[in-house]
Design an enzyme around this catalytic site. Sequence first.
Site, PDB file in Angstrom:
ATOM      1  CD  GLU A 226      50.636  23.189  36.873  1.00  0.00           C
ATOM      2  OE1 GLU A 226      51.604  22.683  37.457  1.00  0.00           O
ATOM      3  OE2 GLU A 226      49.488  23.214  37.353  1.00  0.00           O
TER       4      GLU A 226
ATOM      5  CD  GLU B  98      44.286  15.474  45.539  1.00  0.00           C
ATOM      6  OE1 GLU B  98      43.855  15.838  44.434  1.00  0.00           O
ATOM      7  OE2 GLU B  98      43.977  14.393  46.069  1.00  0.00           O
TER       8      GLU B  98
ATOM      9  CB  CYS C 140      45.950  22.657  40.244  1.00  0.00           C
ATOM     10  SG  CYS C 140      44.507  22.525  41.297  1.00  0.00           S
TER      11      CYS C 140
END
Length: 501
Positions: free
Chosen positions: A404, A271, A305
């Site tokens: 990110e 993940e 996230c």
Amino acid sequence: MSTSPVEQSVEVSAAVLKFLATPLHKSFVGGGWVEAEDNQTFDVVDPGSAEKIATVTSFKKADVDKAVGVADHAFQKSGWAKMQVAERAACLHRIADAVETRKADFAAVESLDCGKIYNQALGDVQNFIDTFRYFADLSQAVNYRQVIAVKNHEAWVSRKPWGPCGFIIPWNFPFLLAGWGLAPALAAGNTCVLKPAEDTPLSSLYLCRIIQELDLLPEGVLNVVTGLGETAGAAISQNPKFRRMSFTGSPEVGRMVAEAAGRNLIPVKCELGGKGAAVIFNDVDIQQTAEKLVQAITFHSGQVCCDATRWLIQSDIYDDFVGECVTRMKSVQVGYQMDSKAQMGPVVSSKQRTRVLSYLKKGVADGADLLLEGGEAHVPGKKGFYVKPALLAGSLNNVAAREEIFGPVAFLAPFSSEEDGVRLANDTEYGLGNSVWSKDLQRCARVAEAFVAGNGWINAHNVVVHGVPYGGVGKSGMGGGVVSPDTLNDYLRPISVVRPL
Ligand code: NAD
């Protein structure tokens, strides 16, 4: 943006103070507390004050390997794997009960450890409780012996636990993610070794303390090992005794963990990060939508996230929408995480603050417009790692729109048509969570399904519900998601039994 005066309005209980006063927080292995063989330790810091709050043992490969051996032994011998499903489910409910009665304590530990606003930490603790209850109940509804009707054969699939399972988790949702990992694995009868992030190991150690005090699990069924990523984390990923591996964190480390597990042919669930988009059509209520997106990007200081970090706005409302976002973002109250007036706390570490600030610089150098400047924030009387929320705009080829950042920073850009909006949302290596915003629900359903991502949300962002699979594609993850019946199934080993008739 304004900063709140120093005030700690959430009271920390005597039980938490006693826990934090522990001179050395050791790892929890085989039902007891274990130091690293080389006696090495590392410090844990409150991100809001930058002060040390704990010293934790730093496991190396030999220590981790012993812990995995203990989990393997517990799988064979403790009786956990062979326990009646209902009895095991009762153990999970008892863990949920124990956390529930200490909810405020767990939230305080989590808030102090990762800099999360106390009320948000309370939400994470509730999520942990719900996750344990969800998988405890679900495990009792599974068909552990599924008969298959085939011609000329008697056949069935039997489902068993796999064995010891490894978990490596990040610092942004330490307790919630521990729950997402451990609950399905334990409910299925596996044993576990969890390595929390070195920045935030305290809530999982506090959980072990309660489990030990109340004797909630057989020894060795749950083991929590603390250590640095490149040593303890790497040792987890390389250990061949595991039967399942689960990693939550950055794509860079996820790749290393997946490679190491792959060499041992151990199935791995990753993940990973995200660069989510919100596609906002011209028929939305501008104020309400701006409010929800600002709340989402400032929630836990943007260290989420699946956050919407690219806000794609239909051209004819672009200027109005931007104006609304800037106004709302400016009014976000940055403050100490235990101050009830604060809306946004610190980021987790000085390293993370540097990362966020450097992306603002890199984004501007790469041609982005700074709609809201961001930068370092100062909270009176606190030396923690605070940043102001920021908004950038411009070409989506910008480094700050592609990579990110993991902070309270959104990148805004206009789009023309539905097709254009979907194309821009999907123009990323990531694929975790995107949202579509419009009064036209048919269009919303169409766009949500057109996203190349694990999750498509409608008129909301960051919606994770027990029972609905949550996972990522591309650079955001592989190997199946979490919090759904599929997850429980992932922790059950199928064996097909066939007899020719
Ligand atoms: P990270 O990858 O740096 O660290 C995650 C974990 O891996 C930590 O426990 C760390 O100690 C460990 N680790 C570090 N190096 C290792 C190595 N060489 N071998 C094995 N383990 C190692 O990530 P982070 O900075 O802690 O967390 C932020 C990242 O996590 C972001 O990319 C975020 O998007 C992602 N994340 C994803 C989800 C999801 O559900 N998809 C949830 C939360 C966070």
